[in-house]
Design an enzyme around this catalytic site. Structure first.
Site, PDB file in Angstrom:
ATOM      1  N   SER A  11       0.844  -1.190   0.000  1.00 59.06           N
ATOM      2  CA  SER A  11       0.000   0.000   0.000  1.00 59.06           C
ATOM      3  C   SER A  11       0.878   1.237   0.000  1.00 59.06           C
ATOM      4  O   SER A  11       2.020   1.215   0.434  1.00 59.06           O
ATOM      5  CB  SER A  11      -0.890   0.018   1.247  1.00 59.06           C
ATOM      6  N   ASN A  13      -0.642   4.003   1.360  1.00 59.59           N
ATOM      7  CA  ASN A  13      -1.408   4.838   2.290  1.00 59.59           C
ATOM      8  C   ASN A  13      -0.926   4.629   3.726  1.00 59.59           C
ATOM      9  O   ASN A  13      -1.226   3.620   4.351  1.00 59.59           O
ATOM     10  CB  ASN A  13      -2.892   4.470   2.170  1.00 59.59           C
ATOM     11  N   PRO A  14      -0.171   5.604   4.286  1.00 62.63           N
ATOM     12  CA  PRO A  14       0.357   5.432   5.646  1.00 62.63           C
ATOM     13  C   PRO A  14      -0.745   5.339   6.702  1.00 62.63           C
ATOM     14  O   PRO A  14      -0.544   4.739   7.754  1.00 62.63           O
ATOM     15  CB  PRO A  14       1.227   6.671   5.860  1.00 62.63           C
ATOM     16  N   ASP A  70      -8.040  -3.516   0.216  1.00 64.15           N
ATOM     17  CA  ASP A  70      -8.799  -2.581  -0.600  1.00 64.15           C
ATOM     18  C   ASP A  70     -10.034  -2.174   0.175  1.00 64.15           C
ATOM     19  O   ASP A  70     -10.619  -2.978   0.898  1.00 64.15           O
ATOM     20  CB  ASP A  70      -9.189  -3.180  -1.947  1.00 64.15           C
ATOM     21  N   SER A  71     -10.377  -0.926   0.058  1.00 69.67           N
ATOM     22  CA  SER A  71     -11.494  -0.424   0.843  1.00 69.67           C
ATOM     23  C   SER A  71     -12.212   0.668   0.071  1.00 69.67           C
ATOM     24  O   SER A  71     -11.709   1.170  -0.933  1.00 69.67           O
ATOM     25  CB  SER A  71     -10.990   0.124   2.174  1.00 69.67           C
ATOM     26  N   LYS A 169     -11.414   4.530  16.077  1.00 65.88           N
ATOM     27  CA  LYS A 169     -11.259   3.857  14.783  1.00 65.88           C
ATOM     28  C   LYS A 169     -10.500   2.538  14.933  1.00 65.88           C
ATOM     29  O   LYS A 169     -10.786   1.555  14.257  1.00 65.88           O
ATOM     30  CB  LYS A 169     -10.516   4.797  13.823  1.00 65.88           C
ATOM     31  N   HIS A 174     -14.016  -0.522   9.807  1.00 64.08           N
ATOM     32  CA  HIS A 174     -14.063  -1.639   8.857  1.00 64.08           C
ATOM     33  C   HIS A 174     -12.684  -2.298   8.752  1.00 64.08           C
ATOM     34  O   HIS A 174     -12.568  -3.508   8.682  1.00 64.08           O
ATOM     35  CB  HIS A 174     -14.549  -1.133   7.497  1.00 64.08           C
TER      36      HIS A 174
HETATM   37  P1  IMP Z   1      -7.998   2.384  -1.706  1.00 60.34           P
HETATM   38  O1  IMP Z   1      -8.385   1.276  -0.782  1.00 60.34           O
HETATM   39  O2  IMP Z   1      -6.600   2.833  -1.501  1.00 60.34           O
HETATM   40  O3  IMP Z   1      -8.326   2.050  -3.138  1.00 60.34           O
HETATM   41  O4  IMP Z   1      -8.854   3.674  -1.341  1.00 60.34           O
HETATM   42  C1  IMP Z   1     -10.182   3.595  -1.005  1.00 60.34           C
HETATM   43  C2  IMP Z   1     -10.805   4.972  -0.801  1.00 60.34           C
HETATM   44  O5  IMP Z   1     -11.963   4.755   0.020  1.00 60.34           O
HETATM   45  C3  IMP Z   1      -9.938   5.967  -0.044  1.00 60.34           C
HETATM   46  O6  IMP Z   1      -9.211   6.788  -0.886  1.00 60.34           O
HETATM   47  C4  IMP Z   1     -10.985   6.760   0.726  1.00 60.34           C
HETATM   48  O7  IMP Z   1     -11.522   7.754  -0.127  1.00 60.34           O
HETATM   49  C5  IMP Z   1     -12.051   5.721   1.009  1.00 60.34           C
HETATM   50  N1  IMP Z   1     -11.810   5.083   2.324  1.00 60.34           N
HETATM   51  C6  IMP Z   1     -11.458   3.811   2.583  1.00 60.34           C
HETATM   52  N2  IMP Z   1     -11.306   3.595   3.899  1.00 60.34           N
HETATM   53  C7  IMP Z   1     -11.568   4.767   4.495  1.00 60.34           C
HETATM   54  C8  IMP Z   1     -11.541   5.194   5.854  1.00 60.34           C
HETATM   55  O8  IMP Z   1     -11.231   4.457   6.804  1.00 60.34           O
HETATM   56  N3  IMP Z   1     -11.859   6.475   6.065  1.00 60.34           N
HETATM   57  C9  IMP Z   1     -12.196   7.322   5.056  1.00 60.34           C
HETATM   58  N4  IMP Z   1     -12.205   7.003   3.780  1.00 60.34           N
HETATM   59  C10 IMP Z   1     -11.900   5.714   3.485  1.00 60.34           C
END
Ligand code: IMP
Length: 187
Positions: A11, A13-14, A70-71, A169, A174
């Site tokens: 990832s 994302n830190p 992935d989220s 959190k 999630h």
């Molecule tokens: P990815 O999983 O890096 O593809 O990014 C998923 C996107 O969903 C993120 O850029 C956020 O916009 C949103 N997202 C996922 N998880 C969270 C969270 O815990 N808080 C806020 N936004 C989230």
């Protein structure tokens, strides 16, 4: 299977690393492959998490697990969108984009979804999921977290995730739920 203590998270994302570290005490987790990531072109969260996990496997130390996460967010009024497209859909302004998409809308139900796919040193795979249900507030509040957190009010709460803070959190998100399911599955 013995409990693994090292996990390579594919990832950039830190925030995700911090949340997983808090949710998995005692584990050593490092971000791998921050440059040149594979395209996230899967149809589901699980597809994309698997793409990242398999790619992370190539960068991970041999004895450790490799995980992809992935989220995203699913809005009821938008038929479940933006879902797997959340990051691109938000286009750098998740709060503004969502407030605009739901302007004048009474149905404000949303769900955060997180799927983690972990590939073990022997190639064995574990899939873990977590969700958080909530509603989208009329305006942003709070400064913790990232993405949609300043407008996401979890069910049973009156404040946004960004107001509830990192400790909340750590136990409720999630991602925390997916991490707990992952810990159970590999222990
Ligand atoms: P990815 O999983 O890096 O593809 O990014 C998923 C996107 O969903 C993120 O850029 C956020 O916009 C949103 N997202 C996922 N998880 C969270 C969270 O815990 N808080 C806020 N936004 C989230």
């Amino acid at each position: 299977m013995t409990a693994p203590r090292t996990l390579a998270l594919a990832s950039r994302n830190p925030h995700k690393l911090e949340e997983l570290l808090r949710a998995l005490p005692g584990w050593e987790i490092a971000l791998v492959g921050r440059d040149d990531p594979p395209p996230e072109n899967g149809a589901t969260f699980e597809d994309n998490a698997r793409i990242k996990a398999r790619w992370g496997r190539l960068h991970a130390p041999p004895g450790s697990w490799a995980a992809g996460e992935d989220s995203g967010i699913e809005a009821t009024a938008l038929g479940g969108a933006p879902g797997v497209h959340s990051a691109r859909w938000a286009a750098g302004d998740p709060v503004g984009r969502m407030l605009e998409a739901l302007a004048g809308e009474e149905e404000r139900g949303v769900r955060y979804v997180c799927v983690v796919v972990a590939v073990g040193p022997d190639g064995g795979e574990v899939v873990a999921r977590g969700t958080l249900e909530g509603t989208i507030a009329r305006e942003a509040a709070g400064s913790a977290g990232f993405g949609f957190d300043p407008i996401f009010v979890p069910v049973g709460e009156t404040r946004t995730v960004a107001q509830l803070g990192d400790d909340w959190k750590r136990t409720h998100s999630h991602r925390a739920q997916a991490a707990a399911a992952l810990a159970l599955a590999v222990s």
